[in-house]
Every structure is written in C-alpha cells, then in structure tokens.
Design a protein around this motif. Structure first.
Motif, short mmCIF file in Angstrom:
data_model
loop_
_atom_site.label_atom_id
_atom_site.label_comp_id
_atom_site.label_asym_id
_atom_site.label_seq_id
_atom_site.Cartn_x
_atom_site.Cartn_y
_atom_site.Cartn_z
N HIS A 1 0.84 -1.19 0.00
CA HIS A 1 0.00 0.00 0.00
C HIS A 1 0.88 1.25 0.00
CE1 HIS A 1 -3.85 -2.09 1.74
NE2 HIS A 1 -3.59 -2.42 0.50
N PRO A 2 1.73 1.42 -1.02
CA PRO A 2 2.60 2.61 -1.08
C PRO A 2 1.76 3.86 -1.36
CG PRO A 2 2.72 1.41 -3.13
CD PRO A 2 1.88 0.57 -2.20
N TRP A 3 2.39 5.02 -1.26
CA TRP A 3 1.65 6.27 -1.40
C TRP A 3 1.03 6.40 -2.79
CZ3 TRP A 3 2.54 10.04 -5.01
CH2 TRP A 3 3.75 9.98 -5.70
N THR A 4 1.68 5.83 -3.81
CA THR A 4 1.12 5.91 -5.16
C THR A 4 -0.23 5.20 -5.23
OG1 THR A 4 2.48 3.97 -5.69
CG2 THR A 4 3.32 6.13 -6.37
N PHE A 5 -0.33 4.06 -4.57
CA PHE A 5 -1.59 3.33 -4.52
C PHE A 5 -2.63 4.08 -3.69
CE2 PHE A 5 -4.11 0.38 -1.89
CZ PHE A 5 -4.93 -0.17 -2.87
N LYS A 6 -2.21 4.59 -2.53
CA LYS A 6 -3.14 5.29 -1.66
C LYS A 6 -3.70 6.54 -2.34
CE LYS A 6 -0.90 3.72 2.59
NZ LYS A 6 -0.05 4.11 3.73
N ARG A 7 -2.85 7.21 -3.10
CA ARG A 7 -3.30 8.41 -3.82
C ARG A 7 -4.38 8.04 -4.83
NH1 ARG A 7 -1.86 10.80 -8.65
NH2 ARG A 7 -2.13 13.07 -8.75
N ARG A 8 -4.18 6.95 -5.57
CA ARG A 8 -5.17 6.54 -6.56
C ARG A 8 -6.48 6.12 -5.89
NH1 ARG A 8 -4.40 5.26 -11.72
NH2 ARG A 8 -6.69 5.32 -11.57
N LEU B 1 -13.21 -5.10 -4.77
CA LEU B 1 -11.91 -5.75 -4.61
C LEU B 1 -11.18 -5.90 -5.94
CD1 LEU B 1 -12.74 -8.49 -1.96
CD2 LEU B 1 -11.35 -6.44 -1.64
N SER B 2 -11.92 -6.22 -6.99
CA SER B 2 -11.28 -6.37 -8.30
C SER B 2 -10.63 -5.07 -8.74
CB SER B 2 -12.31 -6.83 -9.34
OG SER B 2 -11.69 -7.07 -10.58
N GLY B 3 -11.33 -3.95 -8.53
CA GLY B 3 -10.75 -2.65 -8.87
C GLY B 3 -9.53 -2.34 -8.02
N MET B 4 -9.59 -2.72 -6.74
CA MET B 4 -8.43 -2.49 -5.87
C MET B 4 -7.23 -3.29 -6.33
SD MET B 4 -7.94 -3.19 -1.78
CE MET B 4 -7.54 -4.92 -2.00
N TYR B 5 -7.46 -4.54 -6.76
CA TYR B 5 -6.34 -5.35 -7.24
C TYR B 5 -5.73 -4.75 -8.51
CZ TYR B 5 -8.18 -8.99 -4.08
OH TYR B 5 -8.61 -9.68 -2.99
N ARG B 6 -6.59 -4.21 -9.37
CA ARG B 6 -6.06 -3.57 -10.58
C ARG B 6 -5.18 -2.37 -10.22
NH1 ARG B 6 -11.38 -4.58 -12.45
NH2 ARG B 6 -11.98 -2.41 -12.08
N LEU B 7 -5.64 -1.59 -9.24
CA LEU B 7 -4.84 -0.44 -8.83
C LEU B 7 -3.54 -0.88 -8.16
CD1 LEU B 7 -7.46 2.11 -7.42
CD2 LEU B 7 -6.32 2.09 -9.64
N LEU B 8 -3.57 -1.99 -7.42
CA LEU B 8 -2.35 -2.51 -6.82
C LEU B 8 -1.35 -2.92 -7.89
CD1 LEU B 8 -3.63 -4.69 -3.83
CD2 LEU B 8 -2.07 -2.75 -3.68
N LEU B 9 -1.82 -3.66 -8.89
CA LEU B 9 -0.92 -4.09 -9.96
C LEU B 9 -0.29 -2.89 -10.67
CD1 LEU B 9 -3.05 -6.98 -11.46
CD2 LEU B 9 -0.82 -7.23 -10.36
N ASP B 10 -1.08 -1.85 -10.89
CA ASP B 10 -0.60 -0.70 -11.67
C ASP B 10 0.19 0.30 -10.84
OD1 ASP B 10 -1.97 -1.85 -13.75
OD2 ASP B 10 -3.69 -0.49 -13.65
N ASN B 11 -0.04 0.34 -9.52
CA ASN B 11 0.54 1.41 -8.70
C ASN B 11 1.40 0.91 -7.54
OD1 ASN B 11 -0.94 4.07 -9.71
ND2 ASN B 11 -2.50 2.46 -9.60
N ALA B 12 1.58 -0.38 -7.42
CA ALA B 12 2.45 -0.92 -6.37
C ALA B 12 3.48 -1.85 -6.98
CB ALA B 12 1.61 -1.65 -5.32
N SER B 13 3.95 -1.50 -8.17
CA SER B 13 4.88 -2.39 -8.88
C SER B 13 6.21 -2.56 -8.17
CB SER B 13 5.11 -1.87 -10.30
OG SER B 13 5.64 -0.55 -10.27
N VAL B 14 6.69 -1.50 -7.51
CA VAL B 14 8.00 -1.58 -6.84
C VAL B 14 7.97 -2.60 -5.69
CG1 VAL B 14 9.71 -0.31 -5.50
CG2 VAL B 14 8.72 0.72 -7.55
N PRO B 15 7.02 -2.50 -4.74
CA PRO B 15 7.01 -3.52 -3.67
C PRO B 15 6.63 -4.90 -4.18
CG PRO B 15 5.15 -2.00 -3.45
CD PRO B 15 6.07 -1.41 -4.46
N ILE B 16 5.80 -5.00 -5.22
CA ILE B 16 5.48 -6.32 -5.76
C ILE B 16 6.73 -6.97 -6.33
CG2 ILE B 16 4.25 -7.52 -7.62
CD1 ILE B 16 1.92 -5.60 -7.19
N ALA B 17 7.53 -6.20 -7.07
CA ALA B 17 8.79 -6.73 -7.61
C ALA B 17 9.73 -7.13 -6.48
CB ALA B 17 9.44 -5.70 -8.52
#
Length: 357
Positions: free
Chosen positions: A153-160, A199-215
């Motif tokens: 949940h980085p700031w990029t995700f929280k902002r979106r 939840l599906s929308g949240m997962y899409r935002l996570l994939l698009d906006n939390a790429s650094v911690p996912i990697a």
C-alpha cells in the motif's frame, strides 16, 4: 501444464472443511504445495498476521515477506542502514585492497576477493531484511527468520484510491487524518460500496501502482537460500492473494487453478471466524465484505493482467524482473519432474490471454 488443484480439487475445495489441504492451525495459513501437486511442498506458505509459534517452528520458515505497512521505526532504521552501507561501499571503492595473483598467497587472496564480492552484493541490497522485525519474530515465535518488508500500500496506490473515492468520503478521510485517527475503515467501506471500485478494482490499482514492492516481494522467491518462505499481510487474502496469484501464474498454473486457490481463503477465514480465531482483528476486517474472495474478483484481476500486460510474464517484465529471475522462481518452486520445463529459456511464460502455459 496442469491445474494447481488437479486431482485433489474436488476433495479439497468442494467443501469448506478442506481437510486434505493440510491447513495448519493458524488463520488462513496453508502450504501452496499441499494444494498444488505441481509445486514442491514445504517451500511457500501463505497466511495472515495471526500465526502460531508451534507451526512456525514446525515448518522451519527462514524468510518472512511482510506485505503490511512498515512501522515508523522500521522505516527510519532501514534508511539509516542503507546510508551506512552506501558509505561503506564508497570507502571500499576508494581504497581497494592490493591484489597480486603472482604472490605466494594468491589462492587465499582470490578466495578473499570472492567473499568481498559476495559481501559487496549483499550490502548493495537496497532493501535488506528488517533487523527489528526479524528480532521480534524470533522473540515471539522462537524462529530465526529474516523478515522483509514489501508494503503493498505505497503512497502511489493510496493516492489513486483517494482519487477514486466520492468527495464526501474524501472529506471524512481528511478529517480523520487531521484528528490523528486511522482512516482505514472509512476507506475500506467506501471502496466496497456498490458501484465503487470493489476488490477487483483495488487489485487492478495494486498491480498498476504498487509495482515496486510487488517486484521486491517476487525477487525473494528467486533466491533458493530464502526457503521456506512465509508471505502474509493482515488476513492473508488480498495483498497476499495477489502475490500468490502472480507466483502461480509464473509457475505455469492455469487460470482455473489460480481462481481455486483464491476462493479457498474465504472458506478458511469463515471457518476461523466461527471458531473465534479472528478475535484479535478489528471487526470491520472480518466482516463478510472484507473476507469475501469471489470468482469474478479473481477473473477480473487475471483479465486485467492479460489485457494490459499480456499476462503474468509480461507483467513481471514490466516491473523489472528478468527472465533469469523468473526461471529461478520456477526452478525453486516446481516439483522435480517439472524442472525441465522451468529451464526452457525460450518459453514465454503465461503470455497468453488465458494466463496458461
């Protein structure tokens, strides 16, 4: 490659009991290999923050991937450690030790240089394990495991997420923050309102906006020295579920297999809730809406991966994982009889729209 659940699917997922899945007596904790015949057992465990010391010792976990938000103390300690490592690295570069291959002690010097290179690589890690949390894990569970933070949940995700909320909810969140209260419940309930993200929308935002911690999280699975690995968040369904989805897809599991594993979380959480095992969590976190793991949610997430990135392999490339790292993940997790497929460098894993190999 066959489905993750395969021949065990009806026996384990047909009922909530799921006895044959070898579910451990922790909340939503399971061995991926116990529900997935094509994966090695005892390698990856997924679960929640509610853990049992007895089970942590039994499975011998060596690495913990914590997908929750870091504490302020952990963030400060991490920044200080990285600063010290950078300064130490500069000193080694400025004053290298002399190396003379023709000297009588050349073999010892070569070995020393190899050690220095290994140490140098280790110290260059931008995100080493958290010393405070590793020590705390050992104190609580008696297990000497390295705890790595990968805040999904980085700031990029929280902002979106904030921008997706209606104005009245944005105002409520702002007031809560100004008063020093956590807006987590307000945000969660607004997100799950009919017609909102879901939840599906949240997962899409996570994939698009939390790429650094996912990697960061996925890279830990490429190192064979890290296993067995435990990956968890709060209830082990959303952030953990997303990382596990990607792992399964990168290992060649088909779409139905990934969906089946995702669905299992709701069944296990409902069982734990009925037994009172979720009493340490806030009430809204264990509501029906929050513990739900529906098929359309998982399929919507997989469709987004396919449409935007060309599948899990395309996503891995987009967030910076190399082909070698993906092959290493597959080599570490696939059962021995399937490792030959993992070493095929020419295979573009899970690039099809169906996310199947």
């Amino acid at each position: 490659m066959g489905g993750c659940i395969g021949r065990r699917r009806q026996a384990t997922l047909g009922t909530i009991g799921a006895e044959e899945v070898a579910v451990l007596p922790c909340v939503n904790l399971r061995d991926l290999g116990s529900v997935c015949p094509t994966l090695r057992t005892g390698m990856v465990y997924r679960g929640s923050q509610v853990l049992s010391s007895k089970e942590m010792e039994r499975i011998g976990v060596k690495t913990v991937v914590d997908l929750r938000k870091e504490s302020k103390m952990c963030r400060q300690a991490g920044r200080e450690r990285r600063r010290v490592l950078r300064e130490g690295e500069s000193l080694r570069v400025a004053a290298p030790e002399p190396f003379t291959p023709d000297s009588a002690s050349s073999m010892e010097q070569v070995a020393g240089k190899r050690f220095e290179r290994s140490l140098h690589t280790l110290q260059r890690q931008e995100h080493p394990p958290c010393a405070a949390c590793s020590g705390g894990f050992k104190a609580r569970h008696g297990v000497d495991a390295a705890v790595y933070h990968a805040d999904l949940h980085p700031w990029t995700f929280k902002r979106r997420i904030f921008l997706e909320m209606p104005p009245v909810t944005q105002a409520s969140v702002a007031v809560a923050v100004c008063l020093g209260r956590s807006p987590q419940e307000t945000i969660a309930r607004a997100m799950l309102m009919p017609g909102r993200l879901g939840l599906s929308g949240m997962y899409r935002l996570l994939l698009d906006n939390a790429s650094v911690p996912i990697a960061r999280a996925l890279r830990l699975f490429a190192d064979s020295a890290n296993y067995p690995v435990l990956v968890h968040c709060v209830i082990g369904k959303d952030r953990t579920g997303l990382v596990i989805m990607l792992l399964l897809l990168l290992c060649g599991m088909d779409e139905q297999a990934v969906v089946d594993d995702y669905l299992l979380s709701e069944a296990l959480l409902r069982t734990s809730r009925s037994k009172g095992e979720l009493s340490t969590l806030q009430d809204f976190l264990i509501s029906d809406e929050m513990i739900a793991s529906k098929e359309d949610t998982a399929r919507g997430t997989l469709a987004h991966l396919a449409a935007k990135y060309g599948g899990a392999r395309g996503y891995a490339r987009a967030i910076g994982l190399s082909d070698a790292e993906v092959r290493a993940i597959r080599g570490n997790l696939l059962a021995p009889g399937l490792k030959g497929a993992a070493s095929a460098a020419s295979v573009d894993i899970c690039a099809a729209a169906t996310c199947a190999c």
